[in-house]
Design a protein around this motif. Sequence first.
Motif, PDB file in Angstrom:
ATOM      1  N   THR A 248      74.865  78.003 -63.691  1.00 57.52           N
ATOM      2  CA  THR A 248      76.241  77.839 -63.234  1.00 57.52           C
ATOM      3  C   THR A 248      76.855  76.654 -63.968  1.00 57.52           C
ATOM      4  OG1 THR A 248      75.745  78.719 -61.042  1.00 57.52           O
ATOM      5  CG2 THR A 248      77.723  77.387 -61.252  1.00 57.52           C
ATOM      6  N   ILE A 250      79.684  73.743 -64.518  1.00 63.21           N
ATOM      7  CA  ILE A 250      80.582  72.886 -63.740  1.00 63.21           C
ATOM      8  C   ILE A 250      81.368  72.012 -64.700  1.00 63.21           C
ATOM      9  CG2 ILE A 250      80.754  71.157 -61.922  1.00 63.21           C
ATOM     10  CD1 ILE A 250      78.024  72.020 -60.940  1.00 63.21           C
ATOM     11  N   CYS A 273      70.306  71.377 -56.559  1.00 65.05           N
ATOM     12  CA  CYS A 273      70.686  71.896 -57.868  1.00 65.05           C
ATOM     13  C   CYS A 273      69.982  71.079 -58.948  1.00 65.05           C
ATOM     14  CB  CYS A 273      72.205  71.824 -58.076  1.00 65.05           C
ATOM     15  SG  CYS A 273      73.158  72.753 -56.873  1.00 65.05           S
ATOM     16  N   ASP A 295      69.615  76.848 -59.570  1.00 61.78           N
ATOM     17  CA  ASP A 295      69.115  76.720 -58.208  1.00 61.78           C
ATOM     18  C   ASP A 295      67.683  76.191 -58.220  1.00 61.78           C
ATOM     19  OD1 ASP A 295      67.622  78.231 -55.718  1.00 61.78           O
ATOM     20  OD2 ASP A 295      69.658  77.578 -55.219  1.00 61.78           O
ATOM     21  N   THR A 303      74.978  81.663 -56.756  1.00 60.94           N
ATOM     22  CA  THR A 303      75.950  82.727 -56.492  1.00 60.94           C
ATOM     23  C   THR A 303      76.533  82.689 -55.090  1.00 60.94           C
ATOM     24  OG1 THR A 303      74.146  84.227 -55.877  1.00 60.94           O
ATOM     25  CG2 THR A 303      74.855  84.263 -58.183  1.00 60.94           C
ATOM     26  N   ARG A 307      78.197  77.948 -50.732  1.00 58.08           N
ATOM     27  CA  ARG A 307      77.532  76.821 -51.389  1.00 58.08           C
ATOM     28  C   ARG A 307      78.342  76.306 -52.563  1.00 58.08           C
ATOM     29  NH1 ARG A 307      71.428  77.245 -53.914  1.00 58.08           N
ATOM     30  NH2 ARG A 307      71.151  75.040 -54.481  1.00 58.08           N
ATOM     31  N   LEU A 308      78.929  77.218 -53.323  1.00 58.75           N
ATOM     32  CA  LEU A 308      79.776  76.809 -54.454  1.00 58.75           C
ATOM     33  C   LEU A 308      81.016  76.073 -53.967  1.00 58.75           C
ATOM     34  CD1 LEU A 308      79.562  80.004 -56.709  1.00 58.75           C
ATOM     35  CD2 LEU A 308      78.449  77.797 -57.101  1.00 58.75           C
ATOM     36  N   SER A 309      81.596  76.540 -52.856  1.00 58.09           N
ATOM     37  CA  SER A 309      82.778  75.875 -52.306  1.00 58.09           C
ATOM     38  C   SER A 309      82.433  74.462 -51.839  1.00 58.09           C
ATOM     39  CB  SER A 309      83.341  76.701 -51.151  1.00 58.09           C
ATOM     40  OG  SER A 309      84.443  76.059 -50.559  1.00 58.09           O
ATOM     41  N   LYS A 312      81.994  72.231 -54.887  1.00 58.37           N
ATOM     42  CA  LYS A 312      83.279  71.877 -55.489  1.00 58.37           C
ATOM     43  C   LYS A 312      84.000  70.820 -54.669  1.00 58.37           C
ATOM     44  CE  LYS A 312      87.479  74.043 -57.258  1.00 58.37           C
ATOM     45  NZ  LYS A 312      88.194  75.322 -57.481  1.00 58.37           N
ATOM     46  N   VAL A 332      84.088  75.465 -61.176  1.00 53.44           N
ATOM     47  CA  VAL A 332      82.743  76.038 -61.119  1.00 53.44           C
ATOM     48  C   VAL A 332      82.832  77.488 -61.563  1.00 53.44           C
ATOM     49  CG1 VAL A 332      80.757  76.552 -59.665  1.00 53.44           C
ATOM     50  CG2 VAL A 332      82.127  74.498 -59.232  1.00 53.44           C
ATOM     51  N   ASP A 334      80.353  80.949 -63.611  1.00 49.87           N
ATOM     52  CA  ASP A 334      79.041  81.451 -64.001  1.00 49.87           C
ATOM     53  C   ASP A 334      78.996  81.761 -65.493  1.00 49.87           C
ATOM     54  OD1 ASP A 334      80.751  83.542 -64.030  1.00 49.87           O
ATOM     55  OD2 ASP A 334      79.462  84.939 -62.928  1.00 49.87           O
TER      56      ASP A 334
END
Length: 569
Positions: A248, A250, A273, A295, A303, A307-309, A312, A332, A334
Amino acid sequence: MFGMSTKKYCLVCPLLIFGWSFLLLFHTISVCFFELLTLVTVMALMAMVFTHTHSPTRPVPPPKTSTFFGVAFGFLIGLLLYILFILHFPLFHDWSALFFFPLIFSSFSHTCFTLLVSSVFFVIVSYSQNIMDDEYEKFIRRMNPPRVVIDNESCKNATIIQVDSANKHGILLEVVQVLTDLNLVITKAYISSDGGWFMDVFNVTNQEGNKITDEGMLDYIMKSLGPDSCFASSMRRSVGVTAGMDHTSIELIGSDRPGLLSEVSAVLTNLKCNVVNAEVWTHNTRAAAIMQVTDEVHGGAITDPERLSTMKQLLCNVLRGSNKLRDAKTIVSDGVSHTERRLHQLMFADRDYERTTGEGLDDKERPNVNVINWQDKDYSVVTIKCKDRPKLLFDTICTLTDMQYVVFHGNVDAEGPQAHQEYCIRHVDGSPVKSDAERQRVIQCLEAAIERRVSEGLKLELCTTDRVGLLSDVTRIFRENSLTVTRAEVTTRAGKALNIFYVRDSSGYPVDAKIIESVRQTIGQTILRVKGNIEELNPVPQESPTRFLFGGLFKSRSFCNFGLVRSYS
């Protein structure tokens, strides 16, 4: 009238009007049906043209539905105006109004159909023009494929690479990018792309200053720049995002302050991470970074949307800090893009080139950039004189390309400690620099592009087995020893972490050798190595805001105050 009484006339006349209106309405509906059938046929033919003219790897352009919605909206507005016209004028409140309705409805329908067909015709013409331009470019490339000549005989101290190809905006950057990604040093370059043809000559060496003799690298250059490559028809290596399912990506941009890298890496570690690749730049009190994380559990891309939110949001809070005047951004995705190109774009969009009095490098260290107009040739001539360093040519060409300027002619000489670059440029619209404000902006952006990658500080190289939290632990040790990181490169290869840090003392004074030795003992003397001489580092003014870059936190301030990670004590 015609022998009919008034009562019969009042009864028959509305029936005649209604019958006439029904016939006109039926005629209008039938005409509209055939018109719609014609329109569907035209659109089907348009779809067939798009299907056969676009390659399988390039999707068919989406139709401009806004045009059709606009026509339909106009028809409804016209119908509404007609209804309001009938309601607000008592004269037409009788049966005779039905006589006008078919006529007006027919006029509206024919008008709308004309507009609709015209819109479709306009779309077809515009798309066809793009298709023809693209097909013409491909035809030119097929007739004149890129030609690459590598000469190791003509020059005694450099390998000469000559590239000839059909010209296209951005092609110079792609060629330079291929060479710099191989860590080749461009000592001289001659650029000419006038008249629709691209002809460049580069004198290159390896990092040790020797010719390129590795057959594998020479073959890679031929394949990357030659007729079998796709660099002439695609900007994929320098623009855009490609799918990357193994990690992922960033993107971070925000105000720089002491300990920022330590805080960011601690947040990622707390979120389980692992940072596998990263590059961090700082310039003019701003910081930008691109990190590729995986991960901790399965080692792949992250994904989970929740978790991504969370990631961020936390990173945005860290980047924003106490600075309310400048915004912070976290993106963020992929996918992956060219890291160095993207960092230039992030800092350029963040306007890091804008300075206030007294900020940035000293006048002696600042690059000498000048822009004048060559009136006879309708060019703007850009001259750059500065201390030479790796990838300098890429940084300047990247900035000019991102600013939508085209380099028509150029001469680069970087054989000595000083680099000299001269370019004849125009904007993509064909005009030279038009105003003094534009000239100053070009100068400031080129100065910023050169300074972003300046290696300020002592170079430290770390090589050890990769693990989750390694970057967080190392940057925490730097912070605890009052070391500031001005630039960082994090790489993971085959389970090995290969990291490069440029550090300075956060107080602005030269780095103390005892502190460096203490850090090495904590991390491991065989793991962390010093590159360069500590005594050669120049002191930095303590009041300079650009010296507190990604480094140590003040003792009174702890990352635990953010409530994001556990205390290390």
